[in-house]
Design a protein around this motif. Sequence first.
Motif, PDB file in Angstrom:
ATOM      1  N   ILE A 233      -7.737  11.767  -3.667  1.00  0.00           N
ATOM      2  CA  ILE A 233      -6.793  10.806  -4.141  1.00  0.00           C
ATOM      3  C   ILE A 233      -7.068  10.258  -5.550  1.00  0.00           C
ATOM      4  O   ILE A 233      -5.866   9.914  -6.237  1.00  0.00           O
ATOM      5  N   ILE A 236      -6.076  12.941  -7.888  1.00  0.00           N
ATOM      6  CA  ILE A 236      -4.396  13.094  -7.869  1.00  0.00           C
ATOM      7  C   ILE A 236      -3.887  12.099  -8.662  1.00  0.00           C
ATOM      8  O   ILE A 236      -3.008  12.216  -9.511  1.00  0.00           O
ATOM      9  N   SER A 237      -4.486  10.601  -8.578  1.00  0.00           N
ATOM     10  CA  SER A 237      -3.569   9.534  -9.176  1.00  0.00           C
ATOM     11  C   SER A 237      -4.035   9.714 -10.645  1.00  0.00           C
ATOM     12  O   SER A 237      -3.055   9.282 -11.437  1.00  0.00           O
ATOM     13  N   GLN A 240      -1.713  12.338 -12.183  1.00  0.00           N
ATOM     14  CA  GLN A 240      -0.375  12.180 -12.392  1.00  0.00           C
ATOM     15  C   GLN A 240      -0.152  11.109 -13.435  1.00  0.00           C
ATOM     16  O   GLN A 240       0.786  10.935 -13.945  1.00  0.00           O
TER      17      GLN A 240
ATOM     18  N   VAL B 101      -5.696   4.089   1.267  1.00  0.00           N
ATOM     19  CA  VAL B 101      -5.453   5.409   1.057  1.00  0.00           C
ATOM     20  C   VAL B 101      -6.821   6.212   0.984  1.00  0.00           C
ATOM     21  O   VAL B 101      -6.877   7.565   1.524  1.00  0.00           O
ATOM     22  N   GLN B 108      -0.276   9.917   2.083  1.00  0.00           N
ATOM     23  CA  GLN B 108       0.784   9.988   1.229  1.00  0.00           C
ATOM     24  C   GLN B 108       0.939  11.332   0.841  1.00  0.00           C
ATOM     25  O   GLN B 108      -0.006  12.213   0.665  1.00  0.00           O
ATOM     26  N   GLY B 110       4.095  13.714  -2.127  1.00  0.00           N
ATOM     27  CA  GLY B 110       5.053  13.530  -2.904  1.00  0.00           C
ATOM     28  C   GLY B 110       4.644  12.907  -4.326  1.00  0.00           C
ATOM     29  O   GLY B 110       3.475  13.094  -4.503  1.00  0.00           O
ATOM     30  N   LYS B 111       5.502  12.248  -4.700  1.00  0.00           N
ATOM     31  CA  LYS B 111       5.131  11.316  -6.087  1.00  0.00           C
ATOM     32  C   LYS B 111       4.425  10.320  -5.841  1.00  0.00           C
ATOM     33  O   LYS B 111       4.930   9.176  -6.095  1.00  0.00           O
ATOM     34  N   ILE B 112       3.269  10.204  -5.505  1.00  0.00           N
ATOM     35  CA  ILE B 112       2.086   9.023  -5.087  1.00  0.00           C
ATOM     36  C   ILE B 112       2.526   8.019  -6.104  1.00  0.00           C
ATOM     37  O   ILE B 112       2.479   6.949  -5.706  1.00  0.00           O
TER      38      ILE B 112
END
Lengths: 623, 146
Positions: A233, A236-237, A240, B101, B108, B110-112
């Motif tokens: 995660i 991913i964060s 993005q 998380v 979660q 999608g567009k996290i």
Amino acid sequence: MSGYFYRIADIDLSSGNVADYPIDHQYYRDYIGGGSLAARLFFDLVKPCIDPLSIENPLFIMTGPLVGTGFPGSSRFAVCAKSPLTGIWGESTCGGAFGVSLRKNGFDGIIIRGRASQPVVVEVFDGSITIGDATNLWGLDTYEAAQQLKEVHSDRKKLRTLTIGPAGEHRVRYASICHDRANHLGRTGMGAIMGSKNLKAIIAEGTVSLPIADEEEYKSARKTTLEAARESIVSISLNQAGTASAMEIGMMTGDIPIKNWRVGEVEELGDELGGNAIVEKILKKRKACQGCPIACKPEVKVENTKYDFGTGPGPEYETLGTFGSMLMSLDLDAISKANDLCNRLGLDSISCGATIAFIMEAREKGFYSDEQLDHLDLTWGNLDAVIELLKKISYREGFGDMAAEGSAVLAENLPEQAREFLVTIKGLELPMHDPRGFHGMGLAYMMSNRGACHLQHSVQSVEQCSVSWPEAGLEDEYTGTESEGKAKMVYISEGIGQMANAICLCHFAQWAIGLENTLAGLNAVTGFELSLEDYINIGHRSWLLKRSLNNLMGVREQDDKLPGRVLTPLDEGGTGGTIPDEALLKFEYYQIRDLDPSGIPSEPALLKADLGFLIEPLKNMNS
Amino acid sequence: MGEYYRDADQLFEIYGYFLDSVLQNDKIGPKMSKSGIIIKFIYTDPDCEITIDLKNKPEKEGYYGTFYLGPCHLKEDVWSKQSADHSHRFWHGLENPIASVTRGKVKQGGKITAMLKLLPVVRPTFGEFPVILKEMGYEDLIVKKK
């Protein structure tokens, strides 16, 4: 052993000689690489009392055993020396690909001593090193100098550059080194050291294969690690929304300092400067350091405004803090412009922005007149004036000459009351994480060996619960606003973070892939067969060595303290009403770390870490 | 079944009341609306879902968004799955959102990062949630800080 070339180049700019430094091979096992190995070489080569900007202060450029292997997050390198900003151990790390190019020349690192009589460039090509003339580059900004070097060596398609800008040339004490535009060695003024040596640039390109102890084991470890990195995660964060995603979370937790650390909340901050704002307003694409699956670096486009600079590297979280929330600006275009100028002029955007926040508050409180500030309207939120000041700092013009010394020196030259809003530890401006919301971070700042730092340890990820490493002896969850018991967390996190820096592994990557995967990669490449306990203990050895170097440079217990501003509770925001218990944190930490009351490691602590050679120098330092 | 909710009807009753208040709140509502996303919350123990539409024009006058208790036709931009108990503690401000998380307590998709926008926005509601429970006569469901 494998994983290394056992070659450290020794360059003397005064004489022009280039040789191999006769390094003890055991150092690789004991210190691994990066800042850790540099600290050992510093101890061997340098008298601690030297002037940082003198020819006696060597510059160490070090890699780690995973650098260039393609292991996720392992393309980093470290640049170390005695810091001209703090007068103690200086260390800065950077991503990109320069470390890889250095390794692909068959070098684990280089030492640069002395001072050239005129501007020079160090060229590392095809396994050998030459010193070239750089007179025509002197005066150019970092981007221009890199571009010229790439044009001159246009046949070298993978040329990597390190350049300094006007700030480094003028020995601004927080001058940075720029690596190919998007990557910067910001902290502790390593750019000024290059400037003091008349060293404008270092360039490298190489093709040598890297030594790996167990190829099959390495391939397996890399595959597992890549999968872990992609699923994390954290990755991913960061992919993005980049490091700026910490803005939104920080607004909730109170991590973000505002208005020189005296305001707890600005509601629009997350909306205007957060990761989503970057994506929606200015992001063009994401870029990655060599071989990194995360790709967190923002390439942005700012045009058709007065802050137009076209397309280039965008501001990271720290710069959004120092030039945004700290200066009370929510103008993403203006902050991006300030970031671009810091990159080009060669300024550490943390120390620089924080120093300007100090100046703004000093002006507001009447410590500076308009005339003293060269009639720059340095009021909160006025980034136009800030942009003008950046140029003055870099060329040491007018008030910029004073500002180029950093906020601690500015405060020394003002009445005593100005120290109430000076926010430094051991001379280094705090990064953008508020210890009032995370008390462990406060302790980590106090004990960080390069001055207040969030990357000399892994406290940020552990205390904010981005990672869970019970296998290292850490709790599963921590509450940020508690002080009791945090010393153990900080101690373990220092061991982990020091190792990431020794390996030259990105902290984000370590968060994403975890400790076991990191260890598997390290063992496969080096053949060291380290346990996790060994791994963390090497990190502790690194910490103790740097602490001892700092002791030899004069650091004592009274230097391990938080600035008064962050011991003043805020009324509102995520950190409202709470401050770290400085005395408790320090008391518990000194016991765990086994420091004596004056802040010096005890003999048993040094012997346990195989650092017995430090006992006599530490005993004799006051005699 | 979890610790706090006896069934989905009770959860819908409480969250319906809570969201009614939040989405009409002139301080919080506009900021939530600004995120422009559709979020689906999927709960376990009791199993049920709630969708909040902050993208389309609100169905009711005076609201800054629309919520749907139970399955709905909208395609979400981001979904978040957690136990009803975890959510209950979250709205009391007692759960670390990062730890939730990273420790897998909240999943979660999608567009996290769009969800990140909402974190600072909803923080002021943490004080409201226990007040609302009290108003509804569910004082026994208020979770005390340890």
